[in-house]
Structure formats: structure tokens, C-alpha cells
Enzyme design. Structure first.
Site, PDB file in Angstrom:
ATOM      1  N   CYS A  39      -3.726  -0.751  -2.144  1.00 50.17           N
ATOM      2  CA  CYS A  39      -4.030   0.658  -2.397  1.00 50.17           C
ATOM      3  C   CYS A  39      -4.956   0.774  -3.611  1.00 50.17           C
ATOM      4  O   CYS A  39      -4.630   0.308  -4.705  1.00 50.17           O
ATOM      5  CB  CYS A  39      -2.719   1.386  -2.661  1.00 50.17           C
ATOM      6  SG  CYS A  39      -2.907   3.112  -3.050  1.00 50.17           S
TER       7      CYS A  39
ATOM      8  N   ASP B  71       0.861  -1.186   0.000  1.00 47.94           N
ATOM      9  CA  ASP B  71       0.000   0.000   0.000  1.00 47.94           C
ATOM     10  C   ASP B  71       0.896   1.234   0.000  1.00 47.94           C
ATOM     11  O   ASP B  71       2.088   1.157   0.311  1.00 47.94           O
ATOM     12  CB  ASP B  71      -0.905  -0.003   1.254  1.00 47.94           C
ATOM     13  CG  ASP B  71      -1.792   1.239   1.310  1.00 47.94           C
ATOM     14  OD1 ASP B  71      -2.405   1.563   0.282  1.00 47.94           O
ATOM     15  OD2 ASP B  71      -1.849   1.897   2.364  1.00 47.94           O
ATOM     16  N   SER B  72       0.292   2.365  -0.304  1.00 47.44           N
ATOM     17  CA  SER B  72       1.024   3.628  -0.241  1.00 47.44           C
ATOM     18  C   SER B  72       1.451   3.958   1.187  1.00 47.44           C
ATOM     19  O   SER B  72       2.332   4.776   1.393  1.00 47.44           O
ATOM     20  CB  SER B  72       0.131   4.747  -0.773  1.00 47.44           C
ATOM     21  OG  SER B  72      -1.089   4.767  -0.060  1.00 47.44           O
TER      22      SER B  72
ATOM     23  N   CYS C 103     -11.190   3.092  -1.354  1.00 49.08           N
ATOM     24  CA  CYS C 103      -9.949   3.610  -0.759  1.00 49.08           C
ATOM     25  C   CYS C 103      -9.700   2.830   0.524  1.00 49.08           C
ATOM     26  O   CYS C 103     -10.651   2.488   1.240  1.00 49.08           O
ATOM     27  CB  CYS C 103     -10.089   5.096  -0.449  1.00 49.08           C
ATOM     28  SG  CYS C 103      -8.694   5.799   0.451  1.00 49.08           S
TER      29      CYS C 103
ATOM     30  N   HIS D 280      -8.809   3.728   3.329  1.00 47.83           N
ATOM     31  CA  HIS D 280      -9.193   4.390   4.576  1.00 47.83           C
ATOM     32  C   HIS D 280     -10.708   4.409   4.837  1.00 47.83           C
ATOM     33  O   HIS D 280     -11.143   4.599   5.958  1.00 47.83           O
ATOM     34  CB  HIS D 280      -8.705   5.838   4.568  1.00 47.83           C
ATOM     35  CG  HIS D 280      -7.216   5.973   4.689  1.00 47.83           C
ATOM     36  ND1 HIS D 280      -6.335   5.346   3.826  1.00 47.83           N
ATOM     37  CD2 HIS D 280      -6.452   6.649   5.578  1.00 47.83           C
ATOM     38  CE1 HIS D 280      -5.103   5.658   4.180  1.00 47.83           C
ATOM     39  NE2 HIS D 280      -5.143   6.449   5.235  1.00 47.83           N
TER      40      HIS D 280
ATOM     41  N   GLU E  16      -6.704   9.141   9.489  1.00 51.53           N
ATOM     42  CA  GLU E  16      -5.400   9.014  10.160  1.00 51.53           C
ATOM     43  C   GLU E  16      -5.383   9.810  11.465  1.00 51.53           C
ATOM     44  O   GLU E  16      -4.693   9.449  12.415  1.00 51.53           O
ATOM     45  CB  GLU E  16      -4.280   9.440   9.213  1.00 51.53           C
ATOM     46  CG  GLU E  16      -4.281   8.536   7.983  1.00 51.53           C
ATOM     47  CD  GLU E  16      -2.938   8.278   7.355  1.00 51.53           C
ATOM     48  OE1 GLU E  16      -1.951   8.872   7.788  1.00 51.53           O
ATOM     49  OE2 GLU E  16      -2.897   7.443   6.421  1.00 51.53           O
TER      50      GLU E  16
HETATM   51  N1  DGL Z   1      -4.083   3.947  -0.063  1.00 47.33           N
HETATM   52  C1  DGL Z   1      -4.718   5.001  -0.822  1.00 47.33           C
HETATM   53  C2  DGL Z   1      -5.915   4.420  -1.582  1.00 47.33           C
HETATM   54  O1  DGL Z   1      -6.458   3.407  -1.214  1.00 47.33           O
HETATM   55  C3  DGL Z   1      -5.140   6.141   0.073  1.00 47.33           C
HETATM   56  C4  DGL Z   1      -3.972   6.937   0.623  1.00 47.33           C
HETATM   57  C5  DGL Z   1      -3.158   7.584  -0.474  1.00 47.33           C
HETATM   58  O2  DGL Z   1      -3.641   8.550  -1.102  1.00 47.33           O
HETATM   59  O3  DGL Z   1      -2.064   7.118  -0.717  1.00 47.33           O
HETATM   60  O4  DGL Z   1      -6.304   4.985  -2.572  1.00 47.33           O
END
Ligand code: DGL
Length: 271
Positions: free
Chosen positions: A74, A11-12, A187, A189, A155
Site C-alpha cells: 500500500c 495492503d489496505s 497507488c 490501483h 474497483e
Molecule cells: N492501497 C492504497 C494505496 O496504495 C489505495 C487504497 C486505499 O486508500 O486504501 O495507497
């Protein structure tokens, strides 16, 4: 390569732990290697070229760890880099878009489907494209909305905060008017805001991409005989290794929120 090799999840940042959490529910006997590119998060407001480059680097890291499957947790990376990652590795790669789109089509009766995600996910139109491709000529009405502020809000831990409610109402206002019956939480989150979203849009089917991706992984691994064997259910703890590109001051607290338990001994790496 054998069925005892680990599954690689990247993931990012830390958000992908919400996806790992779903994998632990549905595939508890697997070993996992998680990589969070915490030094370069967020991906959601970066260009497709940059996200592709970062995603290929993350995949290479996981391949060097001998993973049998790569999960792009991600949604942003899944939207723009899935094909590039698939072309660069020789193990199966699962993204978030296809499983979530498939689940949304199953859940929706009216064919009026909403998608929320980062700016990059929405701009890529990956969900729109996949939903349409899988629709089998069924008439669909797809409505997308970028909700960039949801990432920092989650977050921050403001899952039930009144400021979050105001922002969520603003973002979801148009989708509410469109009379959708299904909403893809596109996403990492957003599943943490599902209670708030349900309060604002009662009666809507919410699609958690991580949940459906893990069910998809059972099929992908099962087809090739690569599912890990079941273990003594009273005598095992899931095996996980955590790698990140940065460990910031609130890392442990935020990670705990996504995963539901503490991340043990994350290693800082350069990818
Ligand atoms: N992990 C990213 C997503 O699911 C969200 C956080 C980011 O912008 O890197 O799109």
C-alpha cells in the site's frame, strides 16, 4: 529464518494484488503470504496515526507467519508507516516509495516529475522527500496530485469507461500543463489505469511502484542470501496464501482484476 520462509505482502485491501502480481513476475520461486485489510480499507483518507496503527497490526500478523521480508504494498501505508513498521519488526521491510522514486529519477531526463496518489500519500510528501533526497543535487521539479476517485473507479472495473476518462482528464490537467516527462503511479490501483493515463499524457514515463519494489526485493534478499532457490520451471506453481479481514460480495471479481487469476481460498482473519 531461512530462504524457504515466505515473503509477507500487506495492503489496505485488494489493490496490493497488483503488487503481488509484479512480485510473481520477478520472484516466481518465492512463497507468499498476502494480507488485505479489506474490513478497514481505504487507508488513503485516514490519518497517519490510524494508518500507522493498522500497518503495525498487519505486520505483526505477518511476523507471526514467519515471513522473511515484509512488503508494504500500500502506497499510503508506505508513505506514513514505513519507519514505524521497520521499528516494530526484526525482518527487512520494503515500501513502495523508495523503489519508485529511484526508478523515476532514472527515467526522467528533464527532472520534471509528477506523482499521483491518495490524499494521505500526497499530504505526507513522502515522494517529494525521497525524490529530493535521492536527487544528488540535480534540479528537480516535483508536482503532486491526489486522485482519490481512481480507487473506487478501478474497483468498479471502469478501466476504459468514458466517465473515467473525464475524471482522469480533470485530475491530470494541471500535471499536463507542468510539462512533466515522468509520472509515478503512487497507488496500488493506478497501474490498472496506465493505458488511460498514457492516452491522456502520451509519451510520459509511467512508474509502477510494485514493479520496482519487486526488483528492489531481489537485491534486499540477495544481499543476505535469502532468495528462494530456483525450482523446476515445468513443475511448480507459485505458493500463495491469502488472508483478508473481510470478504465482501465482489471480492473475487475485483481480486481477479488485480491479480490476473483467481484468488484461491482466502481466509478471513481478525488482526
Ligand atoms: N492501497 C492504497 C494505496 O496504495 C489505495 C487504497 C486505499 O486508500 O486504501 O495507497
Amino acid at each position: 529464518m531461512s530462504k524457504t520462509n515466505p515473503i509477507g505482502v500487506f495492503d489496505s485491501g485488494i489493490g496490493g494484488l497488483s503488487v503481488l502480481k509484479q512480485f510473481l513476475r520477478f520472484l516466481p520461486y518465492e512463497r507468499y503470504i498476502y494480507l488485505g485489510d479489506t474490513a478497514r480499507v481505504p487507508y488513503g483518507n485516514k490519518s497517519p496515526e490510524t494508518v500507522i496503527e493498522y500497518s503495525k497490526e498487519a505486520s505483526k500478523f505477518l511476523i507471526d507467519k514467519d515471513v522473511k521480508l515484509i512488503v508494504i504494498a500500500c502506497n499510503t501505508a508506505s508513505s506514513v508507516a514505513l519507519e514505524a513498521v521497520r521499528d516494530s519488526v526484526d525482518v527487512p521491510v520494503i515500501g513502495m516509495i523508495f523503489p519508485a522514486a529511484q526508478a523515476a529519477l532514472r527515467a526522467s531526463v528533464s527532472g520534471r516529475i509528477g506523482v499521483i496518489g491518495t490524499r494521505a500519500t500526497v499530504a505526507s510528501k513522502a515522494y517529494e522527500y525521497t525524490l529530493t533526497k535521492l536527487s544528488d543535487n540535480r534540479v528537480l521539479n516535483i508536482f503532486q496530485q491526489a486522485c482519490p476517485l481512481f480507487v473506487p473507479i478501478v474497483e468498479e472495473g471502469w478501466l476504459r469507461h468514458q466517465a473515467t476518462r473525464i475524471i482522469a482528464e480533470e485530475y491530470l490537467k494541471d500535471l499536463k500543463e507542468k510539462d512533466i516527462d515522468t509520472l509515478v503511479l503512487g497507488c496500488t490501483h493506478y497501474p490498472l489505469l496506465s493505458q488511460m493515463i498514457s492516452d491522456i499524457m502520451p509519451g510520459i514515463n509511467l512508474i509502477d511502484s510494485g514493479e520496482h519494489a519487486s526488483v528492489n526485493a531481489i537485491r534486499v534478499l540477495g544481499e543476505t542470501g535469502m532468495l528462494a532457490d530456483e525450482r523446476d520451471e515445468y513443475n511448480f506453481t507459485p505458493e500463495m496464501e491469502f488472508y483478508v479481514t473481510d470478504i465482501h460480495s465482489t471480492f473475487y471479481e475485483v481480486a481477479q482484476r488485480f491479480l490476473g487469476f483467481d484468488v484461491e481460498s482466502p481466509k478471513k482473519v481478525i488482526i
